[in-house]
Scaffold this active site. Structure first.
Site, PDB file in Angstrom:
ATOM      1  N   THR A  15       0.847  -1.198   0.000  1.00  7.03           N
ATOM      2  CA  THR A  15       0.000   0.000   0.000  1.00  7.03           C
ATOM      3  C   THR A  15       0.874   1.236   0.000  1.00  7.03           C
ATOM      4  O   THR A  15       1.969   1.222   0.560  1.00  7.03           O
ATOM      5  CB  THR A  15      -0.939   0.029   1.226  1.00  7.03           C
ATOM      6  OG1 THR A  15      -1.668   1.265   1.204  1.00  7.03           O
ATOM      7  CG2 THR A  15      -0.210  -0.092   2.552  1.00  7.03           C
ATOM      8  N   HIS A  16       0.377   2.279  -0.635  1.00  9.16           N
ATOM      9  CA  HIS A  16       1.073   3.569  -0.632  1.00  9.16           C
ATOM     10  C   HIS A  16       0.274   4.578   0.185  1.00  9.16           C
ATOM     11  O   HIS A  16       0.532   5.779   0.100  1.00  9.16           O
ATOM     12  CB  HIS A  16       1.297   4.052  -2.069  1.00  9.16           C
ATOM     13  CG  HIS A  16       2.295   3.216  -2.820  1.00  9.16           C
ATOM     14  ND1 HIS A  16       1.985   1.982  -3.340  1.00  9.16           N
ATOM     15  CD2 HIS A  16       3.608   3.422  -3.099  1.00  9.16           C
ATOM     16  CE1 HIS A  16       3.064   1.475  -3.918  1.00  9.16           C
ATOM     17  NE2 HIS A  16       4.061   2.325  -3.788  1.00  9.16           N
ATOM     18  N   LYS A  20      -3.543   3.629   5.971  1.00 10.78           N
ATOM     19  CA  LYS A  20      -3.843   2.201   5.824  1.00 10.78           C
ATOM     20  C   LYS A  20      -2.645   1.352   6.273  1.00 10.78           C
ATOM     21  O   LYS A  20      -2.807   0.343   6.963  1.00 10.78           O
ATOM     22  CB  LYS A  20      -4.084   1.970   4.331  1.00 10.78           C
ATOM     23  CG  LYS A  20      -4.958   0.832   4.020  1.00 10.78           C
ATOM     24  CD  LYS A  20      -4.825   0.550   2.552  1.00 10.78           C
ATOM     25  CE  LYS A  20      -5.947   1.097   1.743  1.00 10.78           C
ATOM     26  NZ  LYS A  20      -5.880   0.639   0.334  1.00 10.78           N
ATOM     27  N   ASP A  46      -2.111   0.388 -11.674  1.00 11.55           N
ATOM     28  CA  ASP A  46      -3.448   0.954 -11.922  1.00 11.55           C
ATOM     29  C   ASP A  46      -4.484  -0.028 -11.410  1.00 11.55           C
ATOM     30  O   ASP A  46      -4.352  -1.241 -11.640  1.00 11.55           O
ATOM     31  CB  ASP A  46      -3.659   1.159 -13.436  1.00 11.55           C
ATOM     32  CG  ASP A  46      -2.869   2.348 -13.934  1.00 11.55           C
ATOM     33  OD1 ASP A  46      -2.564   3.243 -13.107  1.00 11.55           O
ATOM     34  OD2 ASP A  46      -2.548   2.366 -15.132  1.00 11.55           O
ATOM     35  N   ASP A  75      -7.754  -3.453  -0.589  1.00 15.17           N
ATOM     36  CA  ASP A  75      -8.526  -2.511  -1.388  1.00 15.17           C
ATOM     37  C   ASP A  75      -9.808  -2.253  -0.622  1.00 15.17           C
ATOM     38  O   ASP A  75     -10.478  -3.186  -0.176  1.00 15.17           O
ATOM     39  CB  ASP A  75      -8.826  -3.044  -2.791  1.00 15.17           C
ATOM     40  CG  ASP A  75      -9.254  -1.888  -3.692  1.00 15.17           C
ATOM     41  OD1 ASP A  75      -8.424  -0.986  -3.924  1.00 15.17           O
ATOM     42  OD2 ASP A  75     -10.427  -1.855  -4.120  1.00 15.17           O
ATOM     43  N   SER A  76     -10.112  -0.984  -0.451  1.00 19.21           N
ATOM     44  CA  SER A  76     -11.190  -0.655   0.473  1.00 19.21           C
ATOM     45  C   SER A  76     -11.935   0.571  -0.003  1.00 19.21           C
ATOM     46  O   SER A  76     -11.543   1.227  -0.966  1.00 19.21           O
ATOM     47  CB  SER A  76     -10.600  -0.431   1.867  1.00 19.21           C
ATOM     48  OG  SER A  76      -9.466   0.398   1.800  1.00 19.21           O
ATOM     49  N   LYS A 181     -10.839   1.742  16.831  1.00 24.11           N
ATOM     50  CA  LYS A 181     -11.212   1.498  15.432  1.00 24.11           C
ATOM     51  C   LYS A 181     -10.733   0.111  14.987  1.00 24.11           C
ATOM     52  O   LYS A 181     -11.482  -0.636  14.350  1.00 24.11           O
ATOM     53  CB  LYS A 181     -10.629   2.595  14.517  1.00 24.11           C
ATOM     54  CG  LYS A 181     -10.969   2.355  13.054  1.00 24.11           C
ATOM     55  CD  LYS A 181     -10.358   3.371  12.101  1.00 24.11           C
ATOM     56  CE  LYS A 181     -10.604   2.911  10.664  1.00 24.11           C
ATOM     57  NZ  LYS A 181      -9.875   3.686   9.661  1.00 24.11           N
ATOM     58  N   ARG A 187     -11.399  -3.485   8.130  1.00 18.01           N
ATOM     59  CA  ARG A 187     -10.067  -4.089   7.902  1.00 18.01           C
ATOM     60  C   ARG A 187      -9.808  -5.182   8.947  1.00 18.01           C
ATOM     61  O   ARG A 187      -9.288  -6.256   8.622  1.00 18.01           O
ATOM     62  CB  ARG A 187      -9.030  -2.962   8.005  1.00 18.01           C
ATOM     63  CG  ARG A 187      -7.695  -3.242   7.395  1.00 18.01           C
ATOM     64  CD  ARG A 187      -6.952  -1.950   7.056  1.00 18.01           C
ATOM     65  NE  ARG A 187      -7.520  -1.312   5.889  1.00 18.01           N
ATOM     66  CZ  ARG A 187      -8.178  -0.155   5.913  1.00 18.01           C
ATOM     67  NH1 ARG A 187      -8.337   0.522   7.033  1.00 18.01           N
ATOM     68  NH2 ARG A 187      -8.679   0.327   4.806  1.00 18.01           N
TER      69      ARG A 187
END
Ligand code: ITT
Length: 199
Positions: A15-16, A20, A46, A75-76, A181, A187
């Protein structure tokens, strides 16, 4: 052969998104050695798939191929009932290239008002995928339901957290402490399923 993730394995967190990444590390911490995709200089692929699971697999496979290590990707997104599930997989894209989530949250509010609906229910989805460099992969999905509030509240968390109050609570995700959270989030729920599948 069943896929198993052994404790101590090195995992690339594909992840970037720093918010997250922090949550993934909190979920995985102590169990695995985590390498951040950013620190390895891995490019962002992409997101060309049309589902959360499809995009999570695409990101995990891409990172596993590029790094030669087992990779985990998330992916969220936020889905709004009055908007028939939008922004959904386009949640990051609604914030534009400058990642302006104040603007994205305004857009959500404006779009709901345009519909005339009083329904403020929404849900977050997280698809978590683990991919091995030689091909196999696993993907799971978790969801948390709640209500949207405008204006948003709280500056903890990231993305759409300030406008989301999870069911059974009065604080937004933006106001909750991170451990609160992490105990109930989409997640965390996906991660429970991943544990059942792989550990
Ligand atoms: P990576 O693909 O590099 O992981 P990204 O931010 O582009 O980063 P996504 O494509 O999965 O990730 O976009 C998901 C967006 O949905 C994310 O940018 C957030 O704005 C929002 N989102 C997802 N989980 C969230 C959470 O727990 N709290 C608030 N917003 C969240």
């Amino acid at each position: 052969m069943p896929l198993i993730l052994k404790a101590g394995t090195t995992l690339v967190a594909a992840t970037h998104n720093p918010g997250k990444a922090k949550e993934l590390v909190a979920l995985l911490d102590g169990r695995f050695e985590i390498l951040a995709a950013g620190s390895l200089g891995l490019p962002e692929p992409d997101e060309t798939e049309s589902t959360f699971t499809g995009n999570a697999l695409l990101k995990a496979r891409h990172a596993a191929r590029q790094s030669g290590q087992i990779a985990i990707a998330d992916d969220s997104g936020l889905s709004v009932a009055a908007l028939e599930g939008s922004p959904g997989i386009f949640s990051a894209r609604w914030a534009g290239p400058s990642k302006d989530f104040a603007a994205a949250m305004n857009k959500v509010e404006e779009r709901i008002i345009e519909t005339g609906s009083q329904d403020r229910s929404a849900w977050f989805t997280s698809a978590l995928a683990v991919a091995w460099p030689d091909g196999p992969a696993v993907v799971v999905e978790g969801r948390v339901d709640g209500q949207l509030v405008f204006p948003g509240r709280g500056d903890r968390g990231f993305g759409y957290d300030p406008i989301f109050v999870p069911e059974g609570y009065s604080l937004t995700f933006g106001e909750m402490d991170p451990a609160g959270k992490d105990a109930i989030s989409h997640r965390a729920r996906a991660f429970e399923k991943l544990k059942a599948a792989l550990f």
